[in-house]
Structure formats: structure tokens, C-alpha cells
Design an enzyme around this catalytic site. Structure first.
Site, PDB file in Angstrom:
ATOM      1  N   LYS A  35     -41.432 -95.110   4.685  1.00 38.19           N
ATOM      2  CA  LYS A  35     -42.190 -96.168   4.875  1.00 38.19           C
ATOM      3  C   LYS A  35     -42.663 -96.971   4.133  1.00 38.19           C
ATOM      4  CE  LYS A  35     -45.139 -98.067   8.980  1.00 38.19           C
ATOM      5  NZ  LYS A  35     -45.311 -98.914   7.554  1.00 38.19           N
ATOM      6  N   GLU A  39     -55.960 -91.561   0.748  1.00 40.22           N
ATOM      7  CA  GLU A  39     -55.983 -92.506  -0.574  1.00 40.22           C
ATOM      8  C   GLU A  39     -56.456 -93.893   0.409  1.00 40.22           C
ATOM      9  OE1 GLU A  39     -56.828 -95.976  -1.786  1.00 40.22           O
ATOM     10  OE2 GLU A  39     -55.130 -95.336  -2.829  1.00 40.22           O
ATOM     11  N   CYS A  53     -57.405-101.657  -3.514  1.00 39.84           N
ATOM     12  CA  CYS A  53     -59.088-101.391  -2.590  1.00 39.84           C
ATOM     13  C   CYS A  53     -59.468-100.787  -4.226  1.00 39.84           C
ATOM     14  CB  CYS A  53     -57.878 -99.832  -3.058  1.00 39.84           C
ATOM     15  SG  CYS A  53     -56.782 -98.750  -4.066  1.00 39.84           S
ATOM     16  N   GLU A 105     -64.593-103.867   3.256  1.00 33.65           N
ATOM     17  CA  GLU A 105     -63.464-103.860   2.781  1.00 33.65           C
ATOM     18  C   GLU A 105     -62.801-105.060   2.659  1.00 33.65           C
ATOM     19  OE1 GLU A 105     -59.863-101.792  -0.301  1.00 33.65           O
ATOM     20  OE2 GLU A 105     -59.997-101.164   1.958  1.00 33.65           O
TER      21      GLU A 105
END
Length: 511
Positions: A199, A275, A312, A417
Site C-alpha cells: 500500500k 519503523e 523521520c 515530530e
């Protein structure tokens, strides 16, 4: 020059050809066929984030029936053994052909990546080979990953220890580095003998389908690689909760990773590799050469400027020793002001001292909201903090490189974040405090250390609660370097032999 000429040529071809006609429509990829989604599918238009006017492609979101069809195709292919029982050398021959096709089509893939993400063209060109590198590295591992035969514990008994492919793997890939991250998942899965339902993000569907077509044209058997598109809760949720999928490999936010883990446990207790998010530390040691560090493009990119901070692993929390903080912050602020935001990312002008757009509106709005929170919570805005305009218009999704100083741990910009070009700067008194501040986060994905005494930096690296630590450097991990996080930055590792072995089950046979 010749290499980049072709990138610009294909970008011109892409924008000119598709700009003069209706946007291409991306379909599901099931059993090696482009399959239209079920009737009544939601139609999604993805616009070029650099201008918000060009429709890059249209995408019909997959229905649950479409997802089930892709899972069934992968399940059938795996159970029939058309891939898992094929000799490793024969699988590798097909995957080698896929690598060659990706290389041949790399200029067109890079141009599509630039259009769908708003990233600067040279960086797009550098990402495409990362999937072939992952494939070739894992192909080599597949030839050297052997089982064991043990007779030493009991001479009257023979024990065979076998590594068998885990089965059908669901791969959920984000939009920020879609080709590299697709490669980090499907390369070990395919090389291990698994079949895949992927996906990709709805924001990077054109490059994903171009990669899928390379595998099809290389002779990959039908059902081995399938792709579906759509929203995370619907399509990703179906994949992670399916009773017919044996493992899910996911990259994305920590909040979503927890949902994937929950669905995996509540369905068939499938294996997961996650992750997740990061809020990484960037530590400037007391002995750092200030001019050398601030003038290093890799340092600037690590300061949330690579791909406009949509990475990230960027070190968005900067900790500078108090003896050099004033000079360092002043020179870093000037470097941020000089860093180019290309409102026409295809030009690549000034690379690597340049960056591009934010990939979609929702992410842009999140960044701007967090910048406002930094102001309201008392951080000092040293530079940036505003939207940039292109050609006198504010249609493009561009954020000026931003620095906050005097950032404290209770502020949202320190804890959350941001995934944008925003640097949060603090100082420390001694190494013990630097380590404590760096580790004072729910995340543990990466960290960077900059200084002249590598031995001292290595000692600090060993004390950091992070899965990947770079000393005097920054960049995407190579296929040989395990990557993943401590704490709430994930479970398991990608890359390296340890990442390859995630896609196996261990069987013991005793006789």
C-alpha cells in the site's frame, strides 16, 4: 551533465505531455494487471505541491473488495509455490531484470517523483537507485543465507534448522521517501521468497505503479507483487487485520504503528516490523569546528532541511555546548537564511544547498500550526516561520527554513515530530546533560554527533538511546546498515542481514 540532462528532459516531457491532456489515472495492480477499483470508488486528485494547480494524477481509492482481491492473489501465488519454491538463482535472474528496467526508466521515474512530492530534482534522481541497491544487496544475501545441521549435542540425533519465507507480507509505505522505503520492504520480502501486497501512499502513487510495471515487465509471476491505494484506516487497516497476511512491514507515525500492531495481534497474531516516528538529537560537541560544521551541507541537511524536513531521521533537536552556543546559533541562522527554497524544484539550482515543497496540504498546515505553537509557548524565532510565495502567488506549499532558540522540553516543538524545516535549539553544560537531554524523548530513531575528537563522540554515541547514530555525517542508511528505532520509534530493523531475516520463519526438524 549528460546524466542530469536526461532528468530535465523527462521532467519536461512529463509536465508537457500530461499538462496538455487529462491527468493520468492510477489503478490498482493485482495479478500483474492494472485493475480499476470497484464501482463508486472515491476519486482522489493529487496536485503538484510546488504550484497546487497541476493535477499530477487521479487515483481511485481501493475498496475493501479490491484489497481482498490483492490479498487473495498474493495468498494464491505463495501457496502455489510459484515464487517461494523457485530456485534462488532463478528468482534473482528475474529481480536483476527488474533492476535493469528501473535503471532504464530512472529519468522518467525521477521526473514523476519531483512532480508528486515537490522535492528538488537532483534529490529525486539520487533516490531512484536506492531501490535497485536494496534489491541487489538482498539478492546476495539470499544466496548466502543457509540453514544449519547440528549433530554435536546428541550424536544419535540430527537437527536441521531451516529458514522459510514468512508468507504473504503487507507493506505499508509512506510518502516522504517512497521509492527507497518501498525498496527496503519489498526487496528483502521478494528475495526471501515471500509474496507482497503493498500500500503506497496516495500522494506518491505514480512512482509506485511505475516500479510495479518494471517488475511485471521483468517476468515476475502474477500475484507475487500487488499494489492497492487509499486511506490508511481503510486500506492499511484491512491489510493489518487480514487473516490471510502473515506479516506487516510498516513505516509511518508512532500512533499508526500502534494501530497496526493492535490489528495484527487481534487478527491472526501476524508478525510486524514497524519503523515509526522520530525526534532525533543533533549534538554539537565542545571541540567542534564551528565553521566546518555549519559549512557542511550534510550538517545543514541533517538540521531538518533535507526534503524540507520531511524525513523521520533528521536531527531537529539541536544541542550546542554553552561555551560556543552564541557564535554557533548566529552562524547557523545565517546559513538557514542563505539556504535556497526552490519554488521551481525541477531546476535543482544550488543543490545540495536547496530544498523544495511540502508534499501535501495537510502536512503543510501541521507544520505552520506547530510553528505558531512555538511562538506562543515562548521560544525565540531566530529566522523563518513563514510561508514562502512563488511567482507572487501563495499557491505552492513552501515553508521558510525556520530556527527556534531557547526551546525548552515542555514545548510542543521540542516533543512532537514536526516533519518540516524547523530546527529547535538548546544548549547544555556538560556531556552528561547533553546525553540526558538527547534521551529525554519517547522516540529513539536516530542521532547525530559533530566534533573533532571521534573517540569522545563514539563514547557519547554508545550512551544514546537511538537505533542509528551518525558521527560527523548524515545520510540515508545504505542497504547494509540496519535501521530502526529504540522505544516508540518502532520494532525490528530494516536493511542488513538482520533486516533480511525479518522475512523468515525458523523451522527445526529433528530425526
Amino acid at each position: 551533465f549528460f546524466f542530469f540532462f536526461f532528468f530535465f528532459f523527462f521532467f519536461f516531457f512529463w509536465s508537457t505531455f500530461f499538462g496538455g491532456m487529462s491527468a493520468p489515472r492510477i489503478l490498482n495492480f493485482i495479478n500483474n494487471q492494472d485493475v480499476a477499483p470497484a464501482a463508486g470508488a472515491v476519486t482522489f486528485q493529487h496536485r503538484n505541491p510546488a504550484n497546487q494547480s497541476e493535477v499530477v494524477y487521479e487515483l481511485g481509492f481501493s475498496s475493501l473488495a479490491d484489497v481482498d482481491a490483492a490479498i487473495a492473489a498474493a495468498r494464491t501465488a505463495f501457496d502455489a509455490g510459484v515464487w517461494s519454491n523457485m530456485a534462488t538463482k532463478d528468482r534473482n535472474a528475474i529481480l536483476s531484470r527488474a533492476c535493469n528496467l528501473i535503471r532504464e526508466r530512472a529519468p522518467a521515474i525521477a521526473a514523476a517523483l519531483c512532480a508528486e512530492t515537490g522535492r528538488v530534482m537532483p534529490l529525486c534522481g539520487l533516490e531512484v537507485p536506492q531501490i535497485t541497491e536494496s534489491l541487489e544487496y538482498n539478492m546476495a544475501l539470499a544466496l548466502t543465507t543457509n540453514g544449519e545441521c547440528n549433530t554435536t549435542w546428541n550424536p544419535a540425533q540430527t537437527t536441521l534448522i531451516l529458514n522459510e519465507p514468512v508468507g504473504v507480507v503487507g507493506c505499508i509505505i509512506p510518502w516522504n521517501y517512497p521509492i527507497m522505503l518501498l525498496g527496503q520492504k519489498i526487496a528483502p520480502a521478494l528475495c526471501a521468497g515471500c509474496t507482497v501486497v503493498a500500500k503506497p501512499s496516495e500522494f506518491t502513487a505514480s512512482t509506485a505503479i511505475m516500479i510495479a510495471h518494471c517488475f511485471r515487465d521483468a517476468g515476475l509471476p502474477a500475484g507475487v507483487l500487488n499494489m492497492v491505494f487509499g486511506g490508511g484506516p481503510e486500506v492499511g487497516g484491512r491489510i493489518s487485520s487480514s487473516m490471510h497476511i502473515d506479516m506487516v512491514s510498516f513505516t509511518g507515525s508512532t500512533a499508526t504503528a500502534k494501530l497496526v500492531m493492535q490489528s495484527a495481534a487481534q487478527s491472526n497474531m501476524k508478525k510486524v516490523a514497524l519503523e515509526a516516528g522520530g525526534k532525533s538529537a543533533n549534538i554539537i560537541m565542545p571541540d567542534a569546528n564551528i565553521d566546518a560544521v555549519v559549512g557542511n551541507p550534510f550538517f545543514l541537511l541533517s538540521c531538518a532541511l533535507l526534503h524540507s524536513g520531511q524525513v523521520c531521521a533528521v536531527g531537529s533537536r539541536l544541542f550546542v555546548h554553552e561555551s560556543i552556543k552564541d557564535e554557533f546559533f548566529a552562524k547557523l541562522t545565517q546559513a538557514f537564511r542563505n539556504f535556497h527554497v526552490l519554488t521551481h524544484p525541477a531546476s535543482g539550482e544550488g543543490f545540495p544547498f536547496c530544498t523544495g515543497a511540502i508534499t501535501f496540504r495537510g502536512q503543510f498546515d501541521k507544520i505552520m500550526e506547530l510553528i505558531e505553537s512555538g511562538k506562543s509557548q515562548g521560544a525565540t524565532l531566530a529566522c523563518g516561520g513563514e510561508r514562502l510565495v512563488a511567482d507572487g502567488k501563495d499557491q505552492g506549499l513552501f515553508v521558510a527554513p525556520t530556527i527556534f532558540t531557547n526551546v525548552t522540553p515542555e514545548m510542543r516543538i521540542y516533543k512532537e515530530e514536526i516533519f518540516g524545516p524547523v530546527m529547535c535549539c538548546s544548549s547544555y553544560k556538560d556531556i552528561d546533560e547533553a546525553v540526558r537531554l538527547a534521551n529525554a524523548t519517547e522516540f529513539g530513531l536516530a542521532a547525530m554527533i559533530w566534533g573533532t575528537d571521534v573517540g569522545q563522540a563514539l563514547n557519547v554515541a554508545k550512551r544514546l538511546q537511538a537505533g542509528f547514530v551518525a558521527i560527523n555525517g548524515f545520510g540515508a542508511p545504505g542497504p547494509h546498515q540496519p535501521f530502526g528505532g529504540y522505544k516508540q520509534s518502532g520494532l525490528g530493523r530494516e536493511n542488513g542481514r538482520v533486516g533480511f531475516m525479518e522475512y523468515f520463519e525458523t523451522k527445526t526438524i529433528s530425526f
